[in-house]
Enzyme design. Structure first.
Site, PDB file in Angstrom:
ATOM      1  CG  PHE B 248      -1.792  -1.202   1.372  1.00  0.00           C
ATOM      2  CD1 PHE B 248      -2.529  -1.725   0.317  1.00  0.00           C
ATOM      3  CD2 PHE B 248      -1.851  -1.857   2.590  1.00  0.00           C
ATOM      4  CE1 PHE B 248      -3.304  -2.867   0.481  1.00  0.00           C
ATOM      5  CE2 PHE B 248      -2.619  -2.996   2.756  1.00  0.00           C
ATOM      6  CZ  PHE B 248      -3.349  -3.500   1.697  1.00  0.00           C
ATOM      7  N   GLY B 475       0.483  -8.908  -3.894  1.00  0.00           N
ATOM      8  CA  GLY B 475      -0.842  -9.513  -3.845  1.00  0.00           C
ATOM      9  C   GLY B 475      -1.643  -9.147  -5.077  1.00  0.00           C
ATOM     10  CB  ILE B 636      -8.283  -5.576 -18.820  1.00  0.00           C
ATOM     11  CG1 ILE B 636      -9.033  -4.264 -18.600  1.00  0.00           C
ATOM     12  CG2 ILE B 636      -8.331  -6.455 -17.571  1.00  0.00           C
ATOM     13  CD1 ILE B 636      -8.495  -3.383 -17.502  1.00  0.00           C
ATOM     14  CD  GLN B 645      -4.558  -4.986  -7.764  1.00  0.00           C
ATOM     15  OE1 GLN B 645      -3.890  -3.975  -7.855  1.00  0.00           O
ATOM     16  NE2 GLN B 645      -4.534  -5.725  -6.685  1.00  0.00           N
ATOM     17  CE  LYS B 708      -5.836   5.139 -20.368  1.00  0.00           C
ATOM     18  NZ  LYS B 708      -7.148   5.838 -20.398  1.00  0.00           N
ATOM     19  CD  GLU B 712      -1.959   3.702  -6.015  1.00  0.00           C
ATOM     20  OE1 GLU B 712      -1.590   4.438  -5.108  1.00  0.00           O
ATOM     21  OE2 GLU B 712      -1.298   3.551  -7.064  1.00  0.00           O
TER      22      GLU B 712
END
Lengths: 344, 745
Positions: B248, B475, B636, B645, B708, B712
């Site tokens: 994170f 992860g 993707i 995610q 991309k 987040e």
């Protein structure tokens, strides 16, 4: 963690005679070991009582005799608990997490310590941890602190959900000591603070809780609920909570039970409210008046005045749900505010 | 250590990039065989525990070292008096991504929980008790805590070297023509990363070679940093970081405890392990600071934003300058004639903040989306209609074209799935039994940075391949998605690919951060494979014995481990045959991933997030009963992992909106909830219904692969959507995140 001696007691007598002033009884260990790790307590001896024959739940005069070593998870799913003491099941299943409930014992749940963050911080003054040192919670972060029964010496709350339901059901704590057995009602087991200190320890160092006795709930068996306000749906202590049980006949309340959690250093049995409900019809107006009585004398111990309003409202909610009757199946989110109103 | 490369623990749902595939390391993880840093138990390992400060500001005047060293099992106690030398002070900023840290350089205490000594012992228990026995005494000063307790100042930069101020257009002129002037003030709480895996290090020296097991998001940079502090050649250091139990942002930077463990291992000539306890992660390893944000929106009579002014005040530490760049989240979301974004800061006695889960964007988006919602209602528009009315066709901050922007499709798909069209405008209009129901939305947007990465690919005689880069899997699934890209670069099936990663002897893959790791490391891997295939094709095309001979300008295509002539698909040859005839055992190619030059387009991932909440009007409790987002993030690579995610980001949003909050006692500066019982993050039961849709988007500009980021993106938009849904249910605009029940009764 300090060095300590570990003994596993095979009999109650052996456990009591192994007890020392600075020792501690180890049952599920879910609170004790945490407190040892963070340096809040440093017992020199741990007496493991998990092998004592206190693992049974026996039916007893229409009620239950619950061994102190019965795990929370087992108690919550016991058929008599589910059928006759549903508020106990809801309270248990709203507490901690599944993993903790598998380990935590009934006696240990009662003996767990406050989660007051100042009690848990050995660097902060705390009359409960170190008598005479003062109370760092006053003037600090008090969102989880008491609104009833507190003094300038201590504003901590007892964190148990189970004890709130037990207090409502008139449960009795059976205690073995060197001089024999004694009994203490659940509702007064945890001492309240007085003007100068946090109150005496509920047990002597050589005493052990052996059983919890739940008397016959009689006509309240299917009109009992526990409701808990918290910001997440599992693994969170109550901001406020309430257990309510009613016996209703011919549209009138014959007897009522109401206890509040998260508001005081003990589960707060609201006897005046119960008395006022007796003979009344089970209406929201009657419940509102009872809730006013339950919160009589409530005062913020810091920046937590909103808890008074929340405690009053959760008492009303618990009574409304109790009057509506216990659902046949436990709700998916036990004790949740959203139970019954939400697909989740 | 477990050999990830040769585990085929994944479930195949297709092949290579663009296809769903479960984690290749999944079986290792669910069977407990994935080795995290603290799982390493080298022979003779010693355990280190830091003693931490109980005050937030002042000096340590005494440590009872004798008592600690007398405790059975304690080997040595390190304090500023005897700590072995470092080549560079930990207070030096050795590069732009270095934080000042505490490695016992002096007796100063700058925040509560700061390491003030290191105790090394034969067991973890002995080291822990030794640290307690140090019983520090202090010369304490009054701490300065929080937005209102600290010392305000004007920062020179925000985030990592960004300007604190941006002005575009003529603010005064834009404001003068507006019909409505609206002001929103929102506070956001301090948050701590709380990765499930604590920060840990196992360090061992063999002569002058240093081996480190530590979870790290930027392995190559970490090697350089460790070498600089220690004054040794980076080539002497090997860092292994195959798995991170969450990062994170907090595992992208070094902290003093790592240096101390390394110094102790050298000094004692034994391996040393240090793992932080949960509460020790509240200070030295970064956090997201509290913010107070003021948004001023000026709206013209047609409902267009004329001027947008976003000002943030963020807390930082007394000794370093990471300023949460929340106002910058307003730069590129909505069209406006003029814009001003500014930042102030407050110095307080806390650890230095750092990047955490969409740093800047998450709190900034939360405030922006609440302000936009407020403006929509004030102007009488549905929130989606208002956002479409203010759709940014070009980047309002720079005037540039977007490289791609399928936000309209995101809004449309998510709104359709949510059944948004039935939403009443007025708050408090919907009920479900006793409960109030509300619907809110937010726009998700996150930039698409690229960093620097390098990779190798090696084709083997049997037609299989190995690719190498020091990527970090926190992860998110790098072991899987990067392997998919690498297999495509080589034109082979992923089952023929060995992927070596997660350690510093491999080519640097750059930082796993900024949601740019797949794009950056993936590009390097793809290019390494393509470089290999280019060489292979040269061999074949110049070999008269090859069926590909003479393809020349028509060229060849690599797929399924064979090269095919573009002008005649029936003429092909297997890789192994080409290599065999050339007498080669191996063929190796190199690749880089980076963005060349200054970008000429604005590059962002986008999304629309729609939330439904139920609110108990008596008790103020909020439940997010539905959460649906649709996201456009270029190509993707692995829909299965990308969805995870995005869902994870949206769940961060639930925590941000309703739960996450680190609480200081302002009198002492110590935390009152520095554990996972007191610091609440969502549990499964808090997330009854959640969906993340992905919208097709081709982006020819963002990078050669069109990738991309999704790491987040999900948290942006979601916090605002939940806050706006709470308003729609109750009529109460949140003034602070997390929203407490007490604020809604």
């Amino acid at each position: 963690m300090n060095l300590f001696e570990y003994t596993r007691a095979e009999t109650l007598d052996a456990a009591m005679s192994a007890a020392t002033q600075d020792g501690a009884i180890l049952a599920g260990g879910t609170n004790l070991l945490d407190l040892m790790k963070i340096g809040v307590i440093s017992p020199t001896r741990l007496i493991d009582i998990t092998r004592l024959p206190l693992h049974d739940i026996e039916e007893h005069d229409g009620g239950l005799l619950i061994g102190a070593m019965v795990r929370n998870a087992d108690l919550a799913r016991h058929p008599v608990i589910l059928s006759r003491f549903p508020a106990v099941a809801e309270a248990l299943l709203s507490g901690a997490s599944a993993q903790l409930r598998n380990a935590a014992s009934t006696g240990g749940n009662i003996m767990q310590q406050t989660r007051c963050s100042y009690f848990q911080d050995p660097l902060s003054p705390c009359n409960r941890r170190e008598p005479g040192s003062g109370c760092a919670a006053i003037g600090g972060e008090t969102r989880n602190h008491a609104i009833l029964g507190w003094t300038e010496a201590c504003i901590a709350t007892h964190p148990s959900d189970l004890c709130v339901a037990l207090a409502a059901y008139d449960a009795v704590v059976e205690i073995a000591g060197p001089d024999g057995l004694r009994e203490v009602p659940m509702e007064s087991f945890h001492p309240l603070p007085d003007a100068n200190d946090a109150g005496p320890a509920p047990l002597q160092s050589d005493e052990i809780i052996t059983h919890i006795r739940l008397p016959d709930p009689g006509g309240m068996a299917r009109n009992a609920r526990y409701v808990k306000l918290r910001e997440r749906t599992s693994f969170a202590f109550a901001i406020v909570s309430a257990a309510a049980a009613l016996e209703i006949q011919d549209g009138r309340i014959v007897q009522a039970r109401l206890a509040l959690g998260g508001v005081a250093a003990r589960p707060w049995r609201a006897r005046a409210a119960e008395k006022a409900l007796a003979g009344q019809p089970p209406t929201e107006e009657a419940f509102a008046r009872a809730a006013d009585l339950a919160l009589e004398g409530a005062a913020p111990s810091g920046d937590n005045r909103a808890k008074i309003t929340l405690a009053r409202r959760i008492a009303i909610r618990a009574l409304i749900r109790a009057a509506a009757g216990t659902p046949d199946r436990l709700p998916a989110l036990p004790a949740s505010v959203f139970e019954g109103d939400c697909n989740g | 250590m477990a050999d990830v490369m040769n585990i085929q623990g994944h479930v195949r749902l297709g092949s290579n990039a663009g296809q769903s595939m479960t984690r290749r390391d999944g079986v290792l993880k669910v069977t407990g065989r994935a080795t995290y840093a603290a799982d390493n138990r080298p022979e003779g390992v010693l355990h280190a525990v830091t003693a931490t400060a109980g005050i937030a500001r002042g000096r340590v005047t005494h440590l009872d070292v004798a008592a600690a060293e007398a405790h059975p099992g304690v080997v040595k106690v390190y304090t500023p008096a005897n700590r072995p030398d470092l080549a560079v002070s930990p207070d030096e900023k050795i590069h732009g991504f270095a934080w000042r840290t505490e490695a016992l350089q002096d007796d100063t205490v700058r925040y509560a929980g700061q390491p003030i000594a290191l105790v090394v012992a034969e067991t973890l228990e002995a080291a822990t008790e030794g640290a307690r026995l140090l019983a520090p005494r202090y010369d304490a000063d009054t701490p300065r805590i929080g937005l209102d307790g600290g010392v305000p100042f004007q920062p020179e930069t925000v985030s990592i070297g960004a300007s604190p101020t941006l002005e575009a257009g003529d603010m005064d002129a834009a404001r003068a023509g507006a019909a409505r002037h609206l002001e929103t003030v929102i506070e956001t709480a301090a948050q701590y990363h709380n990765a499930l895996e604590p920060h840990a290090i196992t360090a061992r020296w063999t002569g002058d070679r240093l081996e480190i097991d530590t979870p790290n998001q930027a392995i190559g940079l970490a090697k350089q940093s460790f070498a600089a502090y220690l004054g040794i050649d980076p080539a002497q250091i090997l860092i292994r970081s195959p798995f991170l139990g969450g990062g994170f942002g907090s595992k992208a930077i070094l902290f003093g405890g790592q240096l101390l463990a390394i110094l102790a291992a050298k000094d004692l000539d034994r391996p040393v392990k240090l793992a932080l306890r949960r509460e020790q992660m509240y200070g030295p390893v970064g956090h997201r600071p509290a913010t107070r944000q003021t948004l001023k929106l000026d709206i013209d009579p047609q409902g267009h934003i004329s001027a947008l002014d976003h000002h943030t005040i963020a807390v930082t530490s007394s000794f370093d300058d990471f300023i949460e760049s929340a106002s910058n989240a307003s730069h590129s979301v909505y069209a406006t004639k003029a814009m001003r974004t500014t930042h102030g800061a407050v110095r307080a006695d806390t650890g230095t903040p750092g990047p955490m889960r969409a740093p800047g964007e998450a709190p900034g988006s939360a405030a922006l989306e609440v302000a936009i919602d407020d403006a929509a209602y004030a102007m009488g528009f549905d929130p989606l209609e208002f956002r479409l009315r203010n759709y940014a066709e070009t980047d309002p901050a720079t005037g540039m074209q977007f490289s791609s922007k399928a936000l309209r499709e995101c809004y449309a798909q998510a709104a359709e799935a949510f059944a948004w069209k039935d939403r009443p405008l007025e708050p408090g209009s919907m009920k479900q039994g006793r409960l109030l129901k509300g619907w809110g939305m937010g726009t998700a947007q996150f930039p698409c940075p690229m960093f620097q990465a390098a990779a190798h690919a090696t084709l083997r005689a049997d037609g299989s391949a190995v690719v190498e880069t020091s990527a970090a899997d926190m992860g998110q699934g790098a072991w899987t998605s990067l392997a998919q890209i690498a297999a495509d670069g080589l034109g082979i099936d992923i089952d023929r690919l060995e992927f070596r990663s997660g350690q510093s002897s491999l080519p640097d893959a750059g930082v796993a951060g900024g949601s740019g790791h797949t794009a950056t490391a993936g590009t390097a891997l793809f290019n390494a494979g393509a470089d290999t295939i280019r060489q292979l094709a040269e061999l074949a095309l110049n070999d008269p014995a090859s069926p590909l001979f003479g393809a020349d300008n028509a060229g060849v295509t690599a797929r399924g481990g064979r090269l095919y002539r573009n002008d005649d698909d029936t003429r092909s040859e297997a890789y192994e045959d080409i290599l065999a005839r050339a007498g080669l055992d191996l063929l190796r190619g190199d690749g880089k991933g980076a963005r060349e030059g200054e970008p000429e387009r604005a590059m962002f991932s986008h999304g629309g997030v729609f939330a439904e909440v139920l609110v108990d009007p008596d008790l103020g409790q909020v439940r997010v009963s539905r959460l649906i987002g649709a996201f456009a993030a270029g190509r993707i690579v692995n829909p299965h992992l990308a969805r995870s995610q995005l869902l994870g980001g949206m769940i961060w949003g639930i925590g941000f909106a309703l739960q996450e909050e680190a609480i200081h006692d302002v009198r002492t500066g110590r935390f009152t909830n520095a554990d996972l019982a007191g610091y609440h993050i969502p549990v499964n039961a808090d997330v009854p219904m959640i969906e993340a849709l992905t919208v097709h988007e081709d982006d020819p500009f963002v990078n050669s692969l069109g990738i991309k980021g999704v790491g987040e993106l999900g948290v942006t938009g979601t916090v605002g959507a939940i806050g706006n849904a709470v308003w729609h249910a109750t009529g109460i605009r949140p003034k602070r995140f997390p929203i407490h029940p007490e604020s809604l009764i």
